[in-house]
Scaffold this motif. Structure first.
Motif, PDB file in Angstrom:
ATOM      1  N   SER A  57       0.820  -1.218   0.000  1.00  0.00           N
ATOM      2  CA  SER A  57       0.000   0.000   0.000  1.00  0.00           C
ATOM      3  C   SER A  57       0.856   1.272   0.000  1.00  0.00           C
ATOM      4  N   ASN A  58       2.108   1.146   0.366  1.00  0.00           N
ATOM      5  CA  ASN A  58       2.999   2.313   0.410  1.00  0.00           C
ATOM      6  C   ASN A  58       3.903   2.441  -0.812  1.00  0.00           C
ATOM      7  N   LYS A  59       3.757   1.535  -1.783  1.00  0.00           N
ATOM      8  CA  LYS A  59       4.626   1.567  -2.970  1.00  0.00           C
ATOM      9  C   LYS A  59       4.445   2.878  -3.725  1.00  0.00           C
ATOM     10  N   ASP A  60       5.547   3.461  -4.141  1.00  0.00           N
ATOM     11  CA  ASP A  60       5.627   4.717  -4.899  1.00  0.00           C
ATOM     12  C   ASP A  60       5.122   5.932  -4.131  1.00  0.00           C
ATOM     13  N   LYS A  61       4.898   5.789  -2.843  1.00  0.00           N
ATOM     14  CA  LYS A  61       4.522   6.937  -2.027  1.00  0.00           C
ATOM     15  C   LYS A  61       5.782   7.674  -1.598  1.00  0.00           C
ATOM     16  N   THR A  62       5.633   8.975  -1.403  1.00  0.00           N
ATOM     17  CA  THR A  62       6.753   9.773  -0.897  1.00  0.00           C
ATOM     18  C   THR A  62       6.848   9.541   0.604  1.00  0.00           C
ATOM     19  N   ILE A  63       8.060   9.234   1.046  1.00  0.00           N
ATOM     20  CA  ILE A  63       8.313   8.985   2.470  1.00  0.00           C
ATOM     21  C   ILE A  63       9.510   9.812   2.913  1.00  0.00           C
ATOM     22  N   GLY A  75      11.927  10.752  -0.111  1.00  0.00           N
ATOM     23  CA  GLY A  75      12.265   9.713  -1.075  1.00  0.00           C
ATOM     24  C   GLY A  75      11.009   8.947  -1.444  1.00  0.00           C
ATOM     25  N   LYS A  76      11.122   8.096  -2.462  1.00  0.00           N
ATOM     26  CA  LYS A  76       9.979   7.275  -2.873  1.00  0.00           C
ATOM     27  C   LYS A  76      10.278   5.829  -2.571  1.00  0.00           C
ATOM     28  N   LEU A  77       9.273   5.143  -2.092  1.00  0.00           N
ATOM     29  CA  LEU A  77       9.399   3.725  -1.774  1.00  0.00           C
ATOM     30  C   LEU A  77       9.129   2.932  -3.051  1.00  0.00           C
ATOM     31  N   ALA A  78      10.206   2.538  -3.749  1.00  0.00           N
ATOM     32  CA  ALA A  78      10.080   1.874  -5.044  1.00  0.00           C
ATOM     33  C   ALA A  78       9.942   0.365  -4.896  1.00  0.00           C
ATOM     34  N   ASN A  79      10.635  -0.230  -3.909  1.00  0.00           N
ATOM     35  CA  ASN A  79      10.614  -1.679  -3.749  1.00  0.00           C
ATOM     36  C   ASN A  79      10.081  -1.998  -2.355  1.00  0.00           C
TER      37      ASN A  79
END
Length: 153
Positions: A57-63, A75-79
């Motif tokens: 659910s957090n993929k590609d979200k800005t963190i 950053g973005k959660l890519a993997n």
């Protein structure tokens, strides 16, 4: 650490003072070590929570990515399948989130065992210190009684 048994009643007051000083130093060191281990345990628990937060659910979200304990960068959660785990002494490995959680749970358990050992040692040393202080008080009372008897004589 080899420990030798000392009979407190065989020591004079000055020797008791020295033993007391040594015991207090040991207690101070153990208490400090306990605090440091507790902090490490909390950091490992935080790592477990962070790994649990990495999901689909957090993929590609800005963190916010922590660089230090007080500095974060976006950053973005890519993997969401794998994370980088600090295994100590500057070495990092890639693990699945499940394996990372297992790794950190192992660390938490290891630290918990050591905390229990230190806690038992601290309790023993505190008991030894109380006995030592009691013996010092007893010897000082004896010394005062002897001085009073000498003055009367």
């Amino acid at each position: 650490m080899a420990q030798q048994k000392i009979e407190l009643q065989d020591l004079d007051l000055q020797q008791l003072v020295e033993v007391k000083k040594q015991l207090e130093e040991e207690l101070s060191h153990l208490t400090s070590s306990f605090g440091q281990l507790k902090q490490a345990q909390n950091r490992f628990a935080d790592c477990i929570e962070s790994c649990k937060a990495v999901d689909a659910s957090n993929k590609d979200k800005t963190i916010l990515v922590p660089l230090t304990s007080s500095l974060y960068v976006p950053g973005k959660l890519a993997n969401v399948e794998k994370v980088i785990v600090d295994i100590g002494t500057g070495y990092y490995v890639e693990k699945t989130t499940e394996d990372a959680i297992k790794f950190y749970n192992g660390k938490v358990d290891f630290v918990k065992e050591n905390l229990e050992k230190i806690q038992a040692t601290v309790a023993q040393k505190q008991g030894n210190l109380r006995s030592l202080v009691d013996m010092m008080q007893y010897k000082m009372q004896l010394q005062q009684q002897e001085q009073k008897a000498a003055v009367k004589a």
